[in-house]
Design a protein around this motif. Sequence first.
Motif, PDB file in Angstrom:
ATOM      1  N   TYR A  27     -80.090  30.853  21.613  1.00  0.00           N
ATOM      2  CA  TYR A  27     -81.306  30.121  21.956  1.00  0.00           C
ATOM      3  C   TYR A  27     -82.514  31.044  22.129  1.00  0.00           C
ATOM      4  O   TYR A  27     -83.653  30.631  21.874  1.00  0.00           O
ATOM      5  CB  TYR A  27     -81.077  29.324  23.243  1.00  0.00           C
ATOM      6  CG  TYR A  27     -82.081  28.215  23.457  1.00  0.00           C
ATOM      7  CD1 TYR A  27     -81.812  26.919  23.045  1.00  0.00           C
ATOM      8  CD2 TYR A  27     -83.308  28.465  24.059  1.00  0.00           C
ATOM      9  CE1 TYR A  27     -82.727  25.896  23.217  1.00  0.00           C
ATOM     10  CE2 TYR A  27     -84.234  27.468  24.244  1.00  0.00           C
ATOM     11  CZ  TYR A  27     -83.945  26.177  23.822  1.00  0.00           C
ATOM     12  OH  TYR A  27     -84.870  25.181  23.993  1.00  0.00           O
ATOM     13  N   THR A 167     -79.883  13.022  27.734  1.00  0.00           N
ATOM     14  CA  THR A 167     -79.905  14.387  28.246  1.00  0.00           C
ATOM     15  C   THR A 167     -78.477  14.774  28.625  1.00  0.00           C
ATOM     16  O   THR A 167     -77.528  14.053  28.302  1.00  0.00           O
ATOM     17  CB  THR A 167     -80.877  14.490  29.440  1.00  0.00           C
ATOM     18  OG1 THR A 167     -81.082  15.863  29.789  1.00  0.00           O
ATOM     19  CG2 THR A 167     -80.395  13.711  30.647  1.00  0.00           C
ATOM     20  N   ASN A 171     -78.257  16.625  34.082  1.00  0.00           N
ATOM     21  CA  ASN A 171     -79.647  16.203  34.253  1.00  0.00           C
ATOM     22  C   ASN A 171     -79.817  14.691  34.276  1.00  0.00           C
ATOM     23  O   ASN A 171     -80.872  14.194  34.684  1.00  0.00           O
ATOM     24  CB  ASN A 171     -80.505  16.795  33.119  1.00  0.00           C
ATOM     25  CG  ASN A 171     -81.992  16.665  33.373  1.00  0.00           C
ATOM     26  OD1 ASN A 171     -82.472  16.958  34.472  1.00  0.00           O
ATOM     27  ND2 ASN A 171     -82.730  16.217  32.375  1.00  0.00           N
ATOM     28  N   GLU A 208     -85.463  19.155  31.504  1.00  0.00           N
ATOM     29  CA  GLU A 208     -84.155  19.787  31.306  1.00  0.00           C
ATOM     30  C   GLU A 208     -84.304  21.291  31.053  1.00  0.00           C
ATOM     31  O   GLU A 208     -85.371  21.773  30.662  1.00  0.00           O
ATOM     32  CB  GLU A 208     -83.418  19.124  30.139  1.00  0.00           C
ATOM     33  CG  GLU A 208     -83.913  19.494  28.747  1.00  0.00           C
ATOM     34  CD  GLU A 208     -85.184  18.770  28.331  1.00  0.00           C
ATOM     35  OE1 GLU A 208     -85.749  19.127  27.261  1.00  0.00           O
ATOM     36  OE2 GLU A 208     -85.622  17.857  29.050  1.00  0.00           O
ATOM     37  N   THR A 209     -83.234  22.015  31.249  1.00  0.00           N
ATOM     38  CA  THR A 209     -83.170  23.441  30.945  1.00  0.00           C
ATOM     39  C   THR A 209     -82.591  23.643  29.544  1.00  0.00           C
ATOM     40  O   THR A 209     -82.086  22.698  28.924  1.00  0.00           O
ATOM     41  CB  THR A 209     -82.264  24.166  31.949  1.00  0.00           C
ATOM     42  OG1 THR A 209     -80.919  23.658  31.799  1.00  0.00           O
ATOM     43  CG2 THR A 209     -82.737  23.926  33.389  1.00  0.00           C
ATOM     44  N   LYS A 210     -82.616  24.871  29.077  1.00  0.00           N
ATOM     45  CA  LYS A 210     -81.974  25.156  27.786  1.00  0.00           C
ATOM     46  C   LYS A 210     -80.478  24.892  27.870  1.00  0.00           C
ATOM     47  O   LYS A 210     -79.846  24.481  26.895  1.00  0.00           O
ATOM     48  CB  LYS A 210     -82.266  26.579  27.314  1.00  0.00           C
ATOM     49  CG  LYS A 210     -81.692  27.696  28.148  1.00  0.00           C
ATOM     50  CD  LYS A 210     -82.040  29.061  27.520  1.00  0.00           C
ATOM     51  CE  LYS A 210     -81.434  30.222  28.287  1.00  0.00           C
ATOM     52  NZ  LYS A 210     -82.037  30.377  29.645  1.00  0.00           N
ATOM     53  N   GLU A 211     -79.895  25.121  29.056  1.00  0.00           N
ATOM     54  CA  GLU A 211     -78.478  24.827  29.248  1.00  0.00           C
ATOM     55  C   GLU A 211     -78.209  23.329  29.073  1.00  0.00           C
ATOM     56  O   GLU A 211     -77.213  22.934  28.458  1.00  0.00           O
ATOM     57  CB  GLU A 211     -78.024  25.284  30.633  1.00  0.00           C
ATOM     58  CG  GLU A 211     -77.916  26.787  30.806  1.00  0.00           C
ATOM     59  CD  GLU A 211     -79.239  27.459  31.155  1.00  0.00           C
ATOM     60  OE1 GLU A 211     -79.243  28.695  31.320  1.00  0.00           O
ATOM     61  OE2 GLU A 211     -80.267  26.756  31.273  1.00  0.00           O
ATOM     62  N   ASP A 212     -79.110  22.491  29.604  1.00  0.00           N
ATOM     63  CA  ASP A 212     -78.958  21.046  29.433  1.00  0.00           C
ATOM     64  C   ASP A 212     -79.016  20.651  27.969  1.00  0.00           C
ATOM     65  O   ASP A 212     -78.250  19.784  27.516  1.00  0.00           O
ATOM     66  CB  ASP A 212     -80.067  20.299  30.194  1.00  0.00           C
ATOM     67  CG  ASP A 212     -79.906  20.393  31.705  1.00  0.00           C
ATOM     68  OD1 ASP A 212     -78.777  20.232  32.182  1.00  0.00           O
ATOM     69  OD2 ASP A 212     -80.919  20.620  32.390  1.00  0.00           O
ATOM     70  N   ARG A 213     -79.911  21.250  27.224  1.00  0.00           N
ATOM     71  CA  ARG A 213     -80.045  20.922  25.800  1.00  0.00           C
ATOM     72  C   ARG A 213     -78.767  21.286  25.047  1.00  0.00           C
ATOM     73  O   ARG A 213     -78.285  20.510  24.210  1.00  0.00           O
ATOM     74  CB  ARG A 213     -81.259  21.649  25.212  1.00  0.00           C
ATOM     75  CG  ARG A 213     -82.577  21.147  25.777  1.00  0.00           C
ATOM     76  CD  ARG A 213     -83.745  22.060  25.450  1.00  0.00           C
ATOM     77  NE  ARG A 213     -84.969  21.533  26.074  1.00  0.00           N
ATOM     78  CZ  ARG A 213     -86.123  22.200  26.158  1.00  0.00           C
ATOM     79  NH1 ARG A 213     -86.199  23.430  25.667  1.00  0.00           N
ATOM     80  NH2 ARG A 213     -87.173  21.655  26.732  1.00  0.00           N
ATOM     81  N   ASP A 251     -91.230  24.970  20.407  1.00  0.00           N
ATOM     82  CA  ASP A 251     -90.106  24.502  21.236  1.00  0.00           C
ATOM     83  C   ASP A 251     -89.181  23.606  20.416  1.00  0.00           C
ATOM     84  O   ASP A 251     -87.948  23.752  20.462  1.00  0.00           O
ATOM     85  CB  ASP A 251     -90.621  23.688  22.425  1.00  0.00           C
ATOM     86  CG  ASP A 251     -91.341  24.511  23.472  1.00  0.00           C
ATOM     87  OD1 ASP A 251     -91.007  25.700  23.631  1.00  0.00           O
ATOM     88  OD2 ASP A 251     -92.247  23.959  24.135  1.00  0.00           O
TER      89      ASP A 251
END
Length: 323
Positions: A27, A167, A171, A208-213, A251
């Motif tokens: 990422y 999501t 989240n 959301e965070t990158k982890e959530d994505r 993004d």
Amino acid sequence: MTYIQHLKEKVLSQKGPVTREEALKLYVQPLHELCRTADEIRRHFCSNHFDLCTIINGKSGRCSENCRFCAQSSHNHTGAEEYPLLSPEDILAQAKKAQDQGIPRYSIVTSGKSLSDREIKEICSTVKRIRKETSLSVCVSFGLLNEDQYRKLREAGVSRIHNNLETSRRNFPNVCTTHTFDDKLRSIRAASAAGLPVCSGGIMGLGETKEDRIDLALTLQGLGIKSIPVNMLNPIPGTPFENNPRLSQEDMCRIISVFRFLLPDAFIRLAGGRGLLPDKGKSCFLSGANAAITGDMLTTAGITAQTDHGLLKELGYEVKLYE
């Protein structure tokens, strides 16, 4: 060999899926190489095939659910139009218009947690007319239905069910509390059990965070989803998320690219919010995306089919129906 190239070789050789740890490292890799390589993966698995669909807001507003991004929630005060289920004639007329515009897939979307059995019966009759009077593939997005309802829709001629997870599991309570992530999963699995392929993805920009994505993409991978809408939040005044920062084109390209590594053979679909991008999605279509919703969204303006056909021709894509 760069880290991106290392993971590309793993994906192309099908030596196992990209792991969560690998995706997190991926990422933050240089964007230009990430996008270019994701597009190479897309071409390897999907060639130049492009899946184009359009949607109709078949029932608007007064939704009981409190999704914090949504203009149609009764918990939010947005001034969104409110009306009951459209007549079969109105839905059919828009279907024929979509066919005339060269759009092969038509999706009927309704507000609310679910449709009643009476509404399902009416929609089934409408779908049969669409299938008889056009060559369109018909998709529907009706909330949290059960297997019996999905089976009736399949028998009427529906070819795909849409149900966004929105999501990650972590989240999800920050986005909606009137139904759960597990409610979504149960409905998706019910559609699959009824013999219907599922279209499911999420909205980026919900805090959301990158982890959530990445976790969302991994959940979709585990469910075997092959049609994945990636929406960009359009912060609508009157919703709790109205002040969320808008994501940039960069993004979105990064998100699309990482999704392509995790879901190499899927149709990754630019959906809501695409019109906010300066290039209307062109750079994402060069970063691994190979599907889109064209025309207006549910409560916001979209991009015309004529404009999209021109762009896709320029990029060398072939628009046709892919089931």
